[in-house]
Design an enzyme around this catalytic site. Structure first.
Site, PDB file in Angstrom:
ATOM      1  N   ASP A 495      50.451   1.676 -32.678  1.00  0.00           N
ATOM      2  CA  ASP A 495      51.520   2.257 -31.858  1.00  0.00           C
ATOM      3  C   ASP A 495      52.901   1.760 -32.220  1.00  0.00           C
ATOM      4  O   ASP A 495      53.894   2.379 -31.854  1.00  0.00           O
ATOM      5  CB  ASP A 495      51.301   1.838 -30.385  1.00  0.00           C
ATOM      6  CG  ASP A 495      50.202   2.625 -29.724  1.00  0.00           C
ATOM      7  OD1 ASP A 495      50.095   3.820 -29.993  1.00  0.00           O
ATOM      8  OD2 ASP A 495      49.456   2.011 -28.933  1.00  0.00           O
TER       9      ASP A 495
HETATM   10  C1  NOJ Z   1      46.763  -0.647 -27.726  1.00  0.00           C
HETATM   11  C2  NOJ Z   1      46.647   0.815 -27.481  1.00  0.00           C
HETATM   12  O1  NOJ Z   1      45.987   1.040 -26.247  1.00  0.00           O
HETATM   13  C3  NOJ Z   1      45.861   1.459 -28.608  1.00  0.00           C
HETATM   14  O2  NOJ Z   1      45.805   2.841 -28.400  1.00  0.00           O
HETATM   15  C4  NOJ Z   1      46.485   1.145 -29.932  1.00  0.00           C
HETATM   16  O3  NOJ Z   1      45.707   1.736 -30.949  1.00  0.00           O
HETATM   17  C5  NOJ Z   1      46.596  -0.350 -30.139  1.00  0.00           C
HETATM   18  N1  NOJ Z   1      47.337  -0.903 -29.026  1.00  0.00           N
HETATM   19  C6  NOJ Z   1      47.286  -0.716 -31.443  1.00  0.00           C
HETATM   20  O4  NOJ Z   1      48.636  -0.410 -31.426  1.00  0.00           O
END
Ligand code: NOJ
Length: 804
Positions: A495
């Protein structure tokens, strides 16, 4: 190093023996439909259906651990000239205790404590499919003298709009209301509601014993204009509470019970209920039922039966006790919790505002529960498909109550991409996993609407599940950048790397490759040769693009920025190598054998630490808007070079794919929380669940875990261990058995329920290899190859597997 508890394998509990854990350790009771979290000192955060819009209990995780949070109970001993008041939960009175045990169980928390000669034994749980939390207390006088004792359980409410509680200190207190309802047989029910919900949703708190008085106003309970404290509430110095029905303010529910004189060895039982119904009248019949201890016992037994059934789908016996604990109890339990709560409600994910559940998160969480709860998995898949756009991409988040979807953090960047490059592809993997587990091919024909609505809020278009899958694939096929690689969108799985529009993602390319492989297998299974051929050609095109353009010499790149420059390359100052850039080309089958080995060796040498594999290195050192969220973290934290556990099982899968069982298991062990039980002063979080992140070795607090419970690590660690290390994988045509284990193992056994039948699988490894099935027998008969077909569902089948 200190340990704060131990695993009680027989009872499938973790037992916390020191309440002063480094951070609060929690458990979950109930489900998102009704339930929440309970911390190990009795604090609780409970909601119904939606933590953001229907929260019941106020729990502020950021307050110090010693503070009252949500719920507690006080005991009051009559002494000659005053009362001795203490909480058997330790918090908030913090008295000296003789014994403190918090048993973290499957859907329940059981606390046993001894203070001042009184043993309290309380079980906290939500009965299956019910809308109440039960606290079942047993108080025993351990001393040699009779004691006179009162019990005062207390709950603090929040406004149902959980964020408003903290952002509007005028409207909220003006609306909070409490009333008392007196019934027969000493029944006293305290009701509470926000004024606008008076006629539709009422919280209640009640007990099985007659309460002689009550309090609903926090200021009166604490006393002295709230200069009284939760550690020493002044109201408890008086014989009775004030019986005040709050018409505003900070609402609580406190019930004072005179338990009378308790003789040495004598036990008294108090049962409290905290719930929500449309009205007190609607709640009355069930409240009456649970005032009877036998009903509570039955409900608790039913909960245990549910978990027996759930876990019986897969039980293992390997030479590694920590792995057995995780796979037999804690990992499937965590998968159940993540599937339920997504990233919605924990001590770290606070469930405020419009976040809802994540599309990619839930798609992956589903994969961790399919074998145990296929019907629920199917329902969740349908829910996700209904927020897919007509163009095949997906909304990033949705509120499960309102079914309103949103584009996540991409909304913050005006004019930028409003989608995430990967979201829609995860659902393809989840659907195929569901089909492989169940054989329910009819699901492909089920019609599910796309998200877009017309003016009267009707979906503008619907398609079969298969159509949804095809559109997901097509979206990525057509949305490619200058290198012919998939566009990143706002971000991909990571993200926090947010590049300019036009940037391309290698991760999405690999995920697309894996999704294509699944589609090809599915098409072959259903006999759709045209579809299989089409996707095989897409696959070859992307494989060539990746290998022609993204090999950096010793590993694969991770992104191309909008100007065509690489990220995840030796030419970069920060973020030279990313782990997902290496594991996924192996998972997708894109990497030729030499590159696959070299890429994974680079992971080992550049990203491996004793606490797990880092997401990337070196960490960015300072805010850089051209890279986005990753640069908001110091080096070594979270996605910026931290050990982001979710990505570790993908390396395990990749290593197992290459046949390296020793390394796959080494990685498995490094992040197994059970193995941290004697390193808690460094690790700090619960040793019975995976945390989301551990600080990496560029950070001064290397090894410190945070964000326990709600992480995709649960689902992927479970899949990696069961389907790749132990190698028992459901496929369209049966169970594929291909273990990849440490050479030192003599073997292992697994009991697996699959399509109604029970497979008792015994794997023997006399020659101490990692991989290589040489023979399989089923019920004593030779089986051709290592695919054990779908067998008669009424029997237990013995499967003998020889490695060599
Ligand atoms: C937490 C998020 O909920 C998830 O969707 C994401 O892939 C990871 N962070 C890595 O950024």
């Amino acid at each position: 190093m200190a340990s704060y508890g131990y695993f009680d394998d027989q009872h499938r509990e973790y037992v916390i023996t020191d309440p002063k854990t480094p951070v609060k350790w929690i458990n979950y009771v109930g489900t998102l439909a009704f339930g929440g979290l309970v911390d190990h000192t009795g604090g609780a955060l409970i909601c119904k259906g939606d933590p953001a819009l229907n929260r019941i209990v106020k729990y502020i995780p950021q307050l110090p651990s010693s503070e009252f949070k949500g719920e507690t109970l006080y005991l009051r001993l009559a002494t000659s000239d005053r009362y001795r008041v203490f909480s058997p939960y330790f918090v908030p009175t913090l008295d000296h205790y003789d014994r403190y045990e918090c048993h973290v169980g499957l859907g329940y928390t059981h606390i046993v404590s001894e203070f001042y000669g009184i043993r309290t034994d309380v079980t906290i749980f939500v009965p299956l499919d019910d809308n109440r939390v039960i606290r079942d207390y047993k108080f025993t006088n351990l001393g040699s003298q009779p004691v006179e004792m009162d019990a005062i359980p207390v709950v603090e409410y929040t406004h149902p709009d959980a964020l408003k509680q903290f952002t509007n200190a005028d409207w909220v207190p003006q609306t909070m209301q409490s009333r008392v309802h007196n019934g027969r047989n000493g029944l006293k029910i305290l009701t509470q509601y926000a004024f606008l919900r008076r006629d539709i949703a009422v919280n209640y708190f009640t007990s099985n014993l007659p309460a002689s008085s009550f309090e609903t106003d926090r200021a009166r309970f604490l006393g002295d204009h709230e200069y009284g404290t939760w550690a020493n509430p002044q109201a408890l110095m008086a014989t009775e509470l004030s019986n005040y029905e709050a018409h505003r303010g900070d609402n609580i529910a406190a019930l004072l019970h005179h338990l009378g004189v308790i003789q040495p060895g004598e036990t008294r039982r108090l049962i409290t209920q905290l719930g929500q119904e449309a009205s007190v009248e609607v709640a009355l019949p069930s409240i009456g039922r649970y005032r009877d201890g036998r009903e509570v016992d039955t409900a608790f037994a039913n909960l245990a039966r549910f978990w027996d059934g759930y876990l019986s789908t897969l039980q293992v016996d390997t030479p590694d006790a920590n792995m057995n604990r995780m796979l037999n109890v804690y990992n499937p339990r965590q998968c159940h919790v993540t599937q339920n709560w997504s990233r919605y409600l924990s001590l770290y994910q606070l469930g405020f505002g419009a976040r809802g559940i994540g599309f990619r998160d839930t798609a992956q969480d589903v994969m961790g529960v399919i074998a145990h709860a296929p019907a629920e998995a199917r329902t969740l898949i349908e829910m996700l498909l209904s927020v897919q756009r007509r163009n095949g991409s997906a909304f990033h988040q949705l509120n499960p109550l309102t079914m309103i979807a949103n584009a996540g953090d991409s909304r913050e960047v005006e004019g930028g991409p409003d989608y995430y490059g990967d979201d829609h592809l995860w659902i393809v993997l989840a659907i195929v996993a569901y089909l492989e587990e169940t054989g329910d091919l009819a699901f492909l024909e089920k019609v599910v609407p796309y998200y877009e609505k017309d003016r009267s809020e009707h979906p503008m278009e619907a398609g079969t599940v298969l159509d949804h899958m095809r559109r997901a694939i097509d979206f990525t096929t057509t949305n490619v950048g200058a290198h012919g690689l998939p566009l990143l969108g706002f971000a991909d799985w990571n993200d926090t790397v947010n590049l300019r529009a036009g940037a391309e993602s290698l991760f999405v390319a690999h995920l697309y490759g894996k999704a294509l492989l699944e589609m090809i297998h599915l098409a072959q299974h259903t006999g759709d040769a045209a579809m299989a051929d089409r996707y095989a050609s897409y696959y070859e095109v992307m494989r060539a693009r990746v290998n022609d353009q993204a090999w950096d010499g010793e590993w694969y790149l991770r992104y191309f920025d909008a100007d065509g420059s690489p990220l995840g390359s030796k030419v970069n100052k920060y973020g030279q190598i990313y782990v997902n850039g290496q594991s996924w080309p192996v998972i997708a089958g894109f990497a030729p054998p030499d590159r696959a080995r070299q890429a994974l060796d680079s992971v080992k040498h550049k990203l491996g630490t004793r606490n797990g594999i880092k997401l990337s290195m070196p960490g960015f050192d300072g805010w850089d808007p051209s890279r986005g969220g990753i640069t908001t973290y110091p080096p070594g934290a979270k996605e910026n070079g931290g050990i982001f556990l979710h990505a570790n099982p993908w390396v395990i899968i990749a290593e197992a794919t290459l046949g390296n069982g020793d390394r796959a298991f080494e990685y498995y062990n490094q992040i197994n929380p059970v193995a941290k039980n004697d390193q808690i002063d460094d690790f700090e979080c619960e040793p019975y669940v995976y945390p989301q992140n551990v600080l990496g070795d560029e950070h001064p607090q290397f090894g410190l875990a945070r964000n326990s419970w709600l992480t995709g690590t649960a689902s992927w660690a479970y899949q990696a261990a069961t389907q790749y290390i132990l190698g028992i994988a459901p496929t369209h045509n049966g169970l594929h058995i291909d273990p990849c284990i440490p050479c030192s193992w003599d073997g292992f056994s697994v009991v697996r329920r699959f399509r109604g039948a029970v497979y008792q699988i015994e794997v023997n490894n006399p020659n101490h290899v990692s991989r290589g099935v040489t023979s399989v027998t089923v019920d004593g008969q030779p089986n051709e190859g290592n695919l054990v077909p779908v067998l008669d569902g009424t029997k237990v089948h013995e499967v003998e597997v020889l490695l060599g």
